[in-house]
Design an enzyme around this catalytic site. Sequence first.
Site, PDB file in Angstrom:
ATOM      1  N   CYS A 161       1.274  -1.429   0.210  1.00 11.34           N
ATOM      2  CA  CYS A 161      -0.047   0.126  -0.008  1.00 11.34           C
ATOM      3  C   CYS A 161       0.828   1.377   0.408  1.00 11.34           C
ATOM      4  O   CYS A 161       0.018   2.194  -0.085  1.00 11.34           O
ATOM      5  CB  CYS A 161      -1.032  -0.398   1.509  1.00 11.34           C
ATOM      6  SG  CYS A 161      -1.976  -1.560   1.404  1.00 11.34           S
ATOM      7  N   HIS A 301      -2.378   8.491   5.882  1.00 12.74           N
ATOM      8  CA  HIS A 301      -2.637   6.840   5.649  1.00 12.74           C
ATOM      9  C   HIS A 301      -3.746   6.736   6.363  1.00 12.74           C
ATOM     10  O   HIS A 301      -4.750   5.723   5.469  1.00 12.74           O
ATOM     11  CB  HIS A 301      -1.666   5.960   6.163  1.00 12.74           C
ATOM     12  CG  HIS A 301      -1.830   4.804   5.154  1.00 12.74           C
ATOM     13  ND1 HIS A 301      -1.505   4.133   3.882  1.00 12.74           N
ATOM     14  CD2 HIS A 301      -1.941   3.344   6.165  1.00 12.74           C
ATOM     15  CE1 HIS A 301      -2.306   3.209   3.482  1.00 12.74           C
ATOM     16  NE2 HIS A 301      -2.417   2.458   4.998  1.00 12.74           N
ATOM     17  N   GLU A 312      -0.345   4.963  13.182  1.00 17.69           N
ATOM     18  CA  GLU A 312       0.577   6.087  12.114  1.00 17.69           C
ATOM     19  C   GLU A 312      -0.062   7.543  13.652  1.00 17.69           C
ATOM     20  O   GLU A 312       1.564   8.264  12.958  1.00 17.69           O
ATOM     21  CB  GLU A 312      -1.011   6.816  11.221  1.00 17.69           C
ATOM     22  CG  GLU A 312      -0.564   8.000  10.731  1.00 17.69           C
ATOM     23  CD  GLU A 312      -1.139   8.112   9.043  1.00 17.69           C
ATOM     24  OE1 GLU A 312      -0.785   8.727   8.490  1.00 17.69           O
ATOM     25  OE2 GLU A 312      -1.856   7.248   9.366  1.00 17.69           O
ATOM     26  N   LYS A 333      -9.464   7.933   2.755  1.00 16.93           N
ATOM     27  CA  LYS A 333     -10.084   6.811   2.659  1.00 16.93           C
ATOM     28  C   LYS A 333     -11.255   6.591   2.820  1.00 16.93           C
ATOM     29  O   LYS A 333     -12.181   4.971   2.673  1.00 16.93           O
ATOM     30  CB  LYS A 333      -8.382   5.628   3.184  1.00 16.93           C
ATOM     31  CG  LYS A 333      -7.704   5.512   2.813  1.00 16.93           C
ATOM     32  CD  LYS A 333      -7.420   4.413   3.273  1.00 16.93           C
ATOM     33  CE  LYS A 333      -5.225   4.443   2.119  1.00 16.93           C
ATOM     34  NZ  LYS A 333      -5.003   5.949   2.547  1.00 16.93           N
ATOM     35  N   HIS A 338      -9.819   1.853   0.256  1.00 17.34           N
ATOM     36  CA  HIS A 338      -7.991   1.705   0.434  1.00 17.34           C
ATOM     37  C   HIS A 338      -7.605   1.751  -1.229  1.00 17.34           C
ATOM     38  O   HIS A 338      -8.324  -0.116  -1.175  1.00 17.34           O
ATOM     39  CB  HIS A 338      -8.397   1.030   1.927  1.00 17.34           C
ATOM     40  CG  HIS A 338      -6.508   0.758   1.482  1.00 17.34           C
ATOM     41  ND1 HIS A 338      -5.756   1.352   0.287  1.00 17.34           N
ATOM     42  CD2 HIS A 338      -5.870   0.152   2.739  1.00 17.34           C
ATOM     43  CE1 HIS A 338      -4.509   0.782   1.438  1.00 17.34           C
ATOM     44  NE2 HIS A 338      -4.346   0.356   1.814  1.00 17.34           N
ATOM     45  N   PHE A 398       1.812  -3.494   4.332  1.00 17.52           N
ATOM     46  CA  PHE A 398       2.461  -4.344   4.247  1.00 17.52           C
ATOM     47  C   PHE A 398       3.539  -4.962   4.120  1.00 17.52           C
ATOM     48  O   PHE A 398       4.176  -4.408   2.725  1.00 17.52           O
ATOM     49  CB  PHE A 398       1.355  -5.563   4.108  1.00 17.52           C
ATOM     50  CG  PHE A 398      -0.099  -6.190   4.169  1.00 17.52           C
ATOM     51  CD1 PHE A 398      -0.569  -4.915   5.554  1.00 17.52           C
ATOM     52  CD2 PHE A 398      -0.930  -6.732   4.197  1.00 17.52           C
ATOM     53  CE1 PHE A 398      -1.446  -5.596   6.220  1.00 17.52           C
ATOM     54  CE2 PHE A 398      -1.930  -6.946   4.553  1.00 17.52           C
ATOM     55  CZ  PHE A 398      -2.600  -5.902   5.604  1.00 17.52           C
TER      56      PHE A 398
END
Length: 412
Positions: A161, A301, A312, A333, A338, A398
């Site tokens: 991502c 994010h 975050e 988002k 996403h 990830f």
Amino acid sequence: MTTIVVTGIGATSPIGGTTRDSWSALLAGASGARPIEEEWIEKYEIPVTFAAQALVRPEEVLERQEVKRLDPSSQFALIAAREAWADAGSPEVAPERILVDYATGIGGLWTLLDAWDTLREKGPRRVLPMTIPMLMPNAAAAAISMHLGARAGARSVVSACASGTESIANAYEHLQLGLADVVVAGGTEAVVHPLPIAAFASMQALSKRNDDPAAASRPYDVDRDGFVLGEGAAALVLETKEHALARGARIYAELAGGSVTSDSYHITAPDPEGSGAARAVIAALEQAGATADDVTHINAHATSTPVGDVAEFEALKRVFGDRVGEIPVSATKASTGHLLGGTGALEAIFTILALHERTAPPTINLDNQDERIPLDVVTSPRALGDGPQLAISNSFGFGGHNSVVAFRSYDD
């Protein structure tokens, strides 16, 4: 250091088929999350029955032959890149001076799994000869480079991502090194398919609000329960300020810096202390010749996962200290879902437009903010002011991938 600027933007997203439509819908508080109207939801008993699918389907935009020869991920990428290139004024540049650096998190998943079904059900002779060129992760970059005649390079980033943001950070370096005069960067994803949805649901990553998809993505809300899978693509045209001015291009903003770091912590979970993400923010600001005090806006994010949003915040707190609660934060988002490998590029465009139009976009679905995340979250369009602005856009993926880009407002 050479000044790098943004001269073209393009996107196809769950809330709009173009950049402008997506931006207008974002400012209006739209949600792209909708029920999936496919027979495989019931056939495979998929536990999550909704996603943020692209609002405008590729077959409505592309030629029939393009749809046939490209995986949906590459279809979205080509649509976004064409819009960005046209938006930049279709620069007349020698092919050897045009470079493509384009990203995806997964690549041609539909092509791969459709081919597997064909092999099992009909045998090897029925597998299409274009299967490999369509499924390879670099297919989107290749399609864009062939369309534009770009011969300085066609590079592909695959870092989950963080991919789309990393491609933009790479573009900054390509231009600084003089490898090209113009770089097209961005990211794409098209994996609203039963297998990824089942897999993400199995790992408890997706929201399960099947009864209310539009309210499912809830960054920072105490009732957040996971992200909403999205699809689409975005692209940026980047060049040196000198090159842009020489051809009379419109400039949206300056790409002031970018960075990439890694957590080396866990294959899916973020470092709860946010140290790797914080280093990415600091590195991007250093490249921009800026400090934490200069930042006036953040596109976070903010996936809407219980753990990720807190991690975050911890990263941002490391960078901004007590000032962390004073900077306007947008978590877009909530509207778009996403887009995995495409999300960073789309959010970079939203960050650019926030600076260009001096308006921070809203975060929808925040009804009860988690007290562990005391950020100044923008919940309705907010003016950013008339002075110089510096914004960052964060992406984490990830594998512990972290990437951050910094943009500076541009005034003639």
